[in-house]
Design a protein around this motif. Structure first.
Motif, mmCIF file in Angstrom:
data_model
loop_
_atom_site.group_PDB
_atom_site.id
_atom_site.type_symbol
_atom_site.label_atom_id
_atom_site.label_comp_id
_atom_site.label_asym_id
_atom_site.label_seq_id
_atom_site.Cartn_x
_atom_site.Cartn_y
_atom_site.Cartn_z
ATOM 1 N N PRO A 38 0.798 -1.235 0.000
ATOM 2 C CA PRO A 38 0.000 0.000 0.000
ATOM 3 C C PRO A 38 0.826 1.279 0.000
ATOM 4 O O PRO A 38 0.352 2.316 -0.460
ATOM 5 C CB PRO A 38 -0.824 -0.116 1.292
ATOM 6 N N ALA A 39 2.051 1.248 0.484
ATOM 7 C CA ALA A 39 2.882 2.449 0.541
ATOM 8 C C ALA A 39 3.298 2.917 -0.841
ATOM 9 O O ALA A 39 3.587 4.095 -1.033
ATOM 10 C CB ALA A 39 4.122 2.209 1.391
ATOM 11 N N GLY A 40 3.330 2.003 -1.825
ATOM 12 C CA GLY A 40 3.904 2.358 -3.115
ATOM 13 C C GLY A 40 5.410 2.471 -2.986
ATOM 14 O O GLY A 40 6.033 1.830 -2.138
ATOM 15 N N SER A 41 6.012 3.308 -3.802
ATOM 16 C CA SER A 41 7.459 3.470 -3.774
ATOM 17 C C SER A 41 7.904 4.270 -2.548
ATOM 18 O O SER A 41 7.246 5.234 -2.151
ATOM 19 C CB SER A 41 7.942 4.181 -5.032
ATOM 20 N N VAL A 42 9.018 3.854 -1.962
ATOM 21 C CA VAL A 42 9.667 4.586 -0.876
ATOM 22 C C VAL A 42 11.046 4.983 -1.390
ATOM 23 O O VAL A 42 11.825 4.127 -1.816
ATOM 24 C CB VAL A 42 9.797 3.730 0.394
ATOM 25 N N ILE A 43 11.358 6.276 -1.376
ATOM 26 C CA ILE A 43 12.592 6.774 -1.973
ATOM 27 C C ILE A 43 13.333 7.664 -0.992
ATOM 28 O O ILE A 43 12.734 8.526 -0.343
ATOM 29 C CB ILE A 43 12.297 7.558 -3.266
ATOM 30 N N ALA A 44 14.635 7.453 -0.878
ATOM 31 C CA ALA A 44 15.484 8.303 -0.044
ATOM 32 C C ALA A 44 16.760 8.612 -0.808
ATOM 33 O O ALA A 44 17.329 7.743 -1.467
ATOM 34 C CB ALA A 44 15.807 7.617 1.279
ATOM 35 N N VAL A 45 17.208 9.860 -0.707
ATOM 36 C CA VAL A 45 18.404 10.324 -1.397
ATOM 37 C C VAL A 45 19.343 10.955 -0.373
ATOM 38 O O VAL A 45 18.908 11.752 0.465
ATOM 39 C CB VAL A 45 18.063 11.366 -2.486
ATOM 40 N N SER A 46 20.620 10.608 -0.457
ATOM 41 C CA SER A 46 21.613 11.165 0.467
ATOM 42 C C SER A 46 22.766 11.778 -0.311
ATOM 43 O O SER A 46 23.141 11.299 -1.377
ATOM 44 C CB SER A 46 22.154 10.080 1.390
ATOM 45 N N ASP A 47 23.353 12.838 0.247
ATOM 46 C CA ASP A 47 24.600 13.338 -0.314
ATOM 47 C C ASP A 47 25.762 12.624 0.358
ATOM 48 O O ASP A 47 25.565 11.736 1.196
ATOM 49 C CB ASP A 47 24.695 14.868 -0.183
ATOM 50 N N SER A 48 26.984 13.011 -0.002
ATOM 51 C CA SER A 48 28.151 12.299 0.509
ATOM 52 C C SER A 48 28.504 12.684 1.946
ATOM 53 O O SER A 48 29.448 12.137 2.509
ATOM 54 C CB SER A 48 29.362 12.565 -0.400
ATOM 55 N N GLU A 49 27.724 13.584 2.536
ATOM 56 C CA GLU A 49 27.914 13.918 3.950
ATOM 57 C C GLU A 49 26.856 13.266 4.828
ATOM 58 O O GLU A 49 26.855 13.446 6.046
ATOM 59 C CB GLU A 49 27.876 15.435 4.140
ATOM 60 N N GLY A 50 25.915 12.545 4.201
ATOM 61 C CA GLY A 50 24.877 11.869 4.963
ATOM 62 C C GLY A 50 23.605 12.660 5.151
ATOM 63 O O GLY A 50 22.672 12.197 5.817
ATOM 64 N N ASN A 51 23.536 13.859 4.584
ATOM 65 C CA ASN A 51 22.287 14.621 4.631
ATOM 66 C C ASN A 51 21.300 13.996 3.655
ATOM 67 O O ASN A 51 21.649 13.738 2.498
ATOM 68 C CB ASN A 51 22.545 16.081 4.261
ATOM 69 N N ALA A 52 20.080 13.752 4.098
ATOM 70 C CA ALA A 52 19.158 12.964 3.291
ATOM 71 C C ALA A 52 17.794 13.618 3.171
ATOM 72 O O ALA A 52 17.414 14.480 3.974
ATOM 73 C CB ALA A 52 19.016 11.556 3.884
ATOM 74 N N ARG A 53 17.065 13.182 2.162
ATOM 75 C CA ARG A 53 15.691 13.609 1.922
ATOM 76 C C ARG A 53 14.961 12.429 1.300
ATOM 77 O O ARG A 53 15.595 11.505 0.785
ATOM 78 C CB ARG A 53 15.659 14.823 0.976
ATOM 79 N N GLY A 54 13.624 12.459 1.328
ATOM 80 C CA GLY A 54 12.898 11.342 0.736
ATOM 81 C C GLY A 54 11.405 11.559 0.763
ATOM 82 O O GLY A 54 10.900 12.569 1.253
ATOM 83 N N TYR A 55 10.694 10.576 0.221
ATOM 84 C CA TYR A 55 9.235 10.625 0.238
ATOM 85 C C TYR A 55 8.662 9.234 0.050
ATOM 86 O O TYR A 55 9.357 8.305 -0.383
ATOM 87 C CB TYR A 55 8.691 11.586 -0.829
ATOM 88 N N VAL A 56 7.391 9.112 0.391
ATOM 89 C CA VAL A 56 6.621 7.879 0.198
ATOM 90 C C VAL A 56 5.515 8.192 -0.806
ATOM 91 O O VAL A 56 4.848 9.228 -0.696
ATOM 92 C CB VAL A 56 6.004 7.391 1.527
#
Length: 297
Positions: A72-90
């Protein structure tokens, strides 16, 4: 404060990355208005992406984890830079399921188990390096460990957890990735498995004792030595210029049609809560090929 800590055993055969990311995951929950289970799914993925991204050596590199198990969640996506700062969405942030019989959030059920986990590493070359594995459980940690064994041939153990408080805010979030180095003796695997099996619940350790206690318990009796420590955060890289470039990609005819409606066009970033507005004049200028149109505000 959210942070990643890296350490290595005294003999050099085991290395570990551990993260505490309560603020990062809470920020994601607020931005996307996540259900408790969707928050746990995205939070685990954010933590995994953050730790893997932080291990990349290239300064401008980025790493993306995509999980789609048909749930039910569909795609789960997370993106990180090389310092570990991340963003994402469901994809479906409000999707939720009843808790499991053991009282835990049913992340595997929400994500699904019929699909793939894909990791993309972009280090500035023409094409990113992409590796995929079939999902093992949809619980994210086991799936990420399977990816590391199959795609990167690195014997690894992964722990990820998100603790949701009674008010549905994030009380604790984080995890660890532990890896064996070449030449490690066979008995180290059994030692690590025992340590992980008998350690306290991950989110309890994080909420009560912090990220250093995670390292101490996973590497119990292996005399871990800290190698690096630094802060991380939920960080989006969107900008008005990038949104304008995306608008140009729809083509001149579509842009002129949008401008003819006489209304501002609003574009929301899928990763954060920013909304970018483009006037009919901005859209017309973009259609005409003005690269600076609508970018400055």
């Amino acid at each position: 404060m959210d942070q990643i800590v890296r350490a290595v055993s005294a003999d050099g055969f085991v290395k570990i990355s551990a993260i505490t990311a309560r603020d990062m995951v809470e920020r994601a929950r607020v931005i996307h208005d996540l259900s408790p289970t969707a928050c746990a799914a995205l939070g685990r993925t954010l933590c995994g992406a953050s730790m893997l991204g932080e291990l990349m050596k290239e300064a401008d590199a980025s790493l993306t984890i995509r999980v789609n198990g048909g749930g039910p969640a569909g795609s789960v996506i997370a993106v990180s830079d090389s310092e570990g700062n991340a963003r994402g969405y469901v994809q479906n942030p409000q999707a939720d399921l009843p808790t499991r019989a053991d009282g835990k959030l049913d992340v595997g059920g929400l994500v699904g188990r019929d699909g793939m986990l894909t990791v993309s590493r972009d280090i500035g070359l023409k094409e990113p390096y992409v590796g995929s594995v079939e999902l093992v459980s949809g619980e994210i940690a086991e799936d990420l460990a399977q990816y590391m064994v199959e795609s990167e041939q690195i014997p690894s153990a992964v722990g990820l957890g998100v603790l949701i408080d009674t008010d549905k805010s994030v009380k604790a979030a984080g995890g660890f990735i532990v890896q064996l180095m070449p030449g490690a003796p066979e008995n180290l695997i059994e030692k690590l498995e025992t340590n992980i099996l008998f350690m306290d619940q991950l989110t309890t350790v994080l909420s009560e004792d912090g990220v250093d206690a995670v390292i101490s318990q996973v590497l119990f009796s292996l005399d871990p030595r800290e190698a690096e420590r630094h802060g991380v955060e939920y960080r989006c890289t969107c900008s008005r210029e990038r949104v304008a470039e995306a608008l140009r990609s729809v083509g001149e005819a579509e842009l002129r049609s949008m401008a003819a409606e006489g209304r501002d066009a609003e574009v929301s970033c899928q990763f954060c809560d920013k909304v970018y507005r483009f006037t009919p004049e901005d859209l017309t200028a973009l259609a005409a090929g003005d690269k600076a149109a609508g970018c400055a505000r």
